[in-house]
Scaffold this active site. Sequence first.
Site, mmCIF file in Angstrom:
data_model
loop_
_atom_site.group_PDB
_atom_site.id
_atom_site.type_symbol
_atom_site.label_atom_id
_atom_site.label_comp_id
_atom_site.label_asym_id
_atom_site.label_seq_id
_atom_site.Cartn_x
_atom_site.Cartn_y
_atom_site.Cartn_z
ATOM 1 N N LYS A 44 -2.284 -16.669 29.347
ATOM 2 C CA LYS A 44 -1.249 -16.283 28.373
ATOM 3 C C LYS A 44 -0.586 -15.032 28.897
ATOM 4 O O LYS A 44 -1.253 -14.003 29.078
ATOM 5 C CB LYS A 44 -1.883 -15.964 27.021
ATOM 6 C CG LYS A 44 -2.160 -17.171 26.166
ATOM 7 C CD LYS A 44 -2.526 -16.684 24.762
ATOM 8 C CE LYS A 44 -2.936 -17.825 23.873
ATOM 9 N NZ LYS A 44 -3.360 -17.353 22.555
ATOM 10 N N HIS B 81 -9.416 -10.579 14.876
ATOM 11 C CA HIS B 81 -8.063 -10.185 15.265
ATOM 12 C C HIS B 81 -7.045 -10.237 14.127
ATOM 13 O O HIS B 81 -6.035 -9.542 14.178
ATOM 14 C CB HIS B 81 -7.578 -11.030 16.450
ATOM 15 C CG HIS B 81 -8.190 -10.609 17.753
ATOM 16 N ND1 HIS B 81 -9.560 -10.618 17.975
ATOM 17 C CD2 HIS B 81 -7.648 -10.149 18.911
ATOM 18 C CE1 HIS B 81 -9.805 -10.197 19.202
ATOM 19 N NE2 HIS B 81 -8.675 -9.913 19.792
ATOM 20 N N HIS C 18 -6.355 -1.282 21.053
ATOM 21 C CA HIS C 18 -6.555 -2.649 20.583
ATOM 22 C C HIS C 18 -8.042 -2.924 20.313
ATOM 23 O O HIS C 18 -8.413 -3.457 19.274
ATOM 24 C CB HIS C 18 -5.985 -3.611 21.621
ATOM 25 C CG HIS C 18 -6.194 -5.053 21.300
ATOM 26 N ND1 HIS C 18 -5.577 -5.666 20.229
ATOM 27 C CD2 HIS C 18 -6.961 -6.004 21.885
ATOM 28 C CE1 HIS C 18 -5.951 -6.938 20.187
ATOM 29 N NE2 HIS C 18 -6.796 -7.171 21.174
HETATM 30 N N1 LIG Z 1 -2.753 -12.003 27.885
HETATM 31 C C1 LIG Z 1 -3.778 -11.913 27.087
HETATM 32 O O1 LIG Z 1 -4.486 -12.889 26.842
HETATM 33 C C2 LIG Z 1 -4.108 -10.591 26.472
HETATM 34 C C3 LIG Z 1 -5.312 -10.404 25.775
HETATM 35 C C4 LIG Z 1 -5.614 -9.149 25.263
HETATM 36 C C5 LIG Z 1 -4.726 -8.098 25.451
HETATM 37 N N2 LIG Z 1 -3.561 -8.316 26.137
HETATM 38 C C6 LIG Z 1 -2.601 -7.197 26.372
HETATM 39 O O2 LIG Z 1 -3.264 -6.232 27.182
HETATM 40 C C7 LIG Z 1 -2.636 -4.969 26.973
HETATM 41 C C8 LIG Z 1 -3.705 -3.903 26.872
HETATM 42 O O3 LIG Z 1 -4.418 -3.894 28.077
HETATM 43 P P1 LIG Z 1 -5.366 -2.674 28.492
HETATM 44 O O4 LIG Z 1 -6.214 -2.312 27.354
HETATM 45 O O5 LIG Z 1 -5.981 -3.020 29.779
HETATM 46 O O6 LIG Z 1 -4.337 -1.458 28.608
HETATM 47 P P2 LIG Z 1 -3.445 -0.851 29.785
HETATM 48 O O7 LIG Z 1 -3.004 -1.879 30.746
HETATM 49 O O8 LIG Z 1 -2.393 -0.059 29.101
HETATM 50 O O9 LIG Z 1 -4.454 0.137 30.520
HETATM 51 C C9 LIG Z 1 -4.985 1.236 29.826
HETATM 52 C C10 LIG Z 1 -4.839 2.517 30.624
HETATM 53 O O10 LIG Z 1 -5.806 2.549 31.671
HETATM 54 C C11 LIG Z 1 -5.174 2.858 32.920
HETATM 55 N N3 LIG Z 1 -5.997 2.241 33.953
HETATM 56 C C12 LIG Z 1 -6.048 0.933 34.298
HETATM 57 N N4 LIG Z 1 -7.039 0.727 35.167
HETATM 58 C C13 LIG Z 1 -7.609 1.922 35.411
HETATM 59 C C14 LIG Z 1 -8.703 2.349 36.208
HETATM 60 N N5 LIG Z 1 -9.451 1.488 36.897
HETATM 61 N N6 LIG Z 1 -9.014 3.659 36.213
HETATM 62 C C15 LIG Z 1 -8.293 4.557 35.455
HETATM 63 N N7 LIG Z 1 -7.277 4.201 34.668
HETATM 64 C C16 LIG Z 1 -6.942 2.888 34.641
HETATM 65 C C17 LIG Z 1 -3.783 2.329 32.773
HETATM 66 O O11 LIG Z 1 -2.913 2.939 33.685
HETATM 67 C C18 LIG Z 1 -3.489 2.686 31.317
HETATM 68 O O12 LIG Z 1 -3.107 4.028 31.232
HETATM 69 C C19 LIG Z 1 -1.789 -5.105 25.720
HETATM 70 O O13 LIG Z 1 -0.434 -5.148 26.096
HETATM 71 C C20 LIG Z 1 -2.213 -6.453 25.136
HETATM 72 O O14 LIG Z 1 -1.166 -7.106 24.458
HETATM 73 C C21 LIG Z 1 -3.251 -9.524 26.636
#
Ligand SMILES: NC(=O)c1ccc[n+]([C@@H]2O[C@H](COP(=O)([O-])OP(=O)(O)OC[C@H]3O[C@@H](n4cnc5c(N)ncnc54)[C@H](O)[C@@H]3O)[C@@H](O)[C@H]2O)c1
Length: 364
Positions: free
Chosen positions: A136, A242, A259
């Site tokens: 997705k 959720h 989230h």
């Molecule tokens: N496609 C799907 O099925 C699905 C499911 C759940 C969530 N999502 C989406 O995922 C997003 C949230 O993802 P997230 O929680 O990973 O957030 P994100 O991608 O914003 O990452 C969180 C923070 O961590 C930092 N970061 C990433 N990897 C790092 C590392 N190894 N070391 C240090 N910093 C690091 C990033 O730069 C960012 O500042 C939302 O947009 C949500 O809608 C999608």
Amino acid sequence: MQTPTSHIFVRTSVVDSIAELYATKGLSRKSVLLFDENTRKLYGDRIIESMQAQGFQTRELVVPARETSKSLSSAWKLYGKMIETDVDRSWNLLAVGGGVVGDLGGFIAASYYRGIPVIQLPTTLLAMTDSSIGGKVAINHPLGKNLIGFFHMPELVLIDPSYLKTLPSREIYGGMAEVVKYGFISDRGFFDLLDEHFDDITALREPWLTEAVSRSAFIKADVVEKDFRETTGLRATLNFGHTFAHGLEKMAEYRNLRHGEAVTLGMACALYLSHRLGFLAETELAESLRLIKRVRFPKGVVEKRFLSLDREELFDSMYSDKKKIDRQLRFVLIDRIGHAFLHDRDVAKAEVLGAIDDAMDYFR
Ligand SMILES: NC(=O)c1ccc[n+]([C@@H]2O[C@H](COP(=O)([O-])OP(=O)(O)OC[C@H]3O[C@@H](n4cnc5c(N)ncnc54)[C@H](O)[C@@H]3O)[C@@H](O)[C@H]2O)c1
């Protein structure tokens, strides 16, 4: 045929064998690498150097590390850069980052030149166990999150748990919410392992970390493969907690509530609802809540983003969830630890409000 997990590799250091892994899927050694500013700084040089040493041609794209990067305007800019640097259908896209980069990268790959392959290299716990798996991909619209997108399966998901060493602790706990969710919805044995080794996992201790990441990723892949387009209700069980969580996130205007934190609070509500409706036994409710309580929040977040809310307002905000059908809210419930189902009956408003009350009392 691809089995649910034959495209997922969990190992340190996965990038060292990336050429070999690409070859197993017939992918060209021409990759556009999408990073956010943080993943570029932390891992960019290492990954690019390793790939070039393995004979890759690379192009590099970097977006700001924030949710607003998941927008049409940022995708539009990136398409332009790809066109200008002669990226055509023979290329693929490697998304290196958390869910933001994974979703945006997947969206671009699904649409560029009518679709090029995408490879996910998730770097947050949430991305490793959830967002990078299942195909997705979406960007946000001013009227709602993740509303514009595709189903575009990654050719490969390359997971290196050692990347988590640089991840802030708040993101680790946020990711743990989804990990714990898999225990609730599909695997009692996994729940027990999490119960016993929660602190080992959040301290990134091996072999527990890799075990938790792999099992979560494989559970999600298995569910997705059985119900790819969310038609039987099985994939919907991944949304345990959720419906409440989206209401909480909306009320927080997507600020100062990660989230995973919303999902943690949402799962507490969903557990109480499962119990109120007579599906979940008291003992299992108590056991489940004890595990949930171990997900840590920064000071003040639970008070500000949950306990101080008007529950009627929260209820209304849950109705704006895009998964609502005919104004009827559908809830994912569990009838025992390790088994979830989509409850297709209308649930009385009083029961939903009661479950919110119960969860608020528990967190007070
Ligand atoms: N496609 C799907 O099925 C699905 C499911 C759940 C969530 N999502 C989406 O995922 C997003 C949230 O993802 P997230 O929680 O990973 O957030 P994100 O991608 O914003 O990452 C969180 C923070 O961590 C930092 N970061 C990433 N990897 C790092 C590392 N190894 N070391 C240090 N910093 C690091 C990033 O730069 C960012 O500042 C939302 O947009 C949500 O809608 C999608």
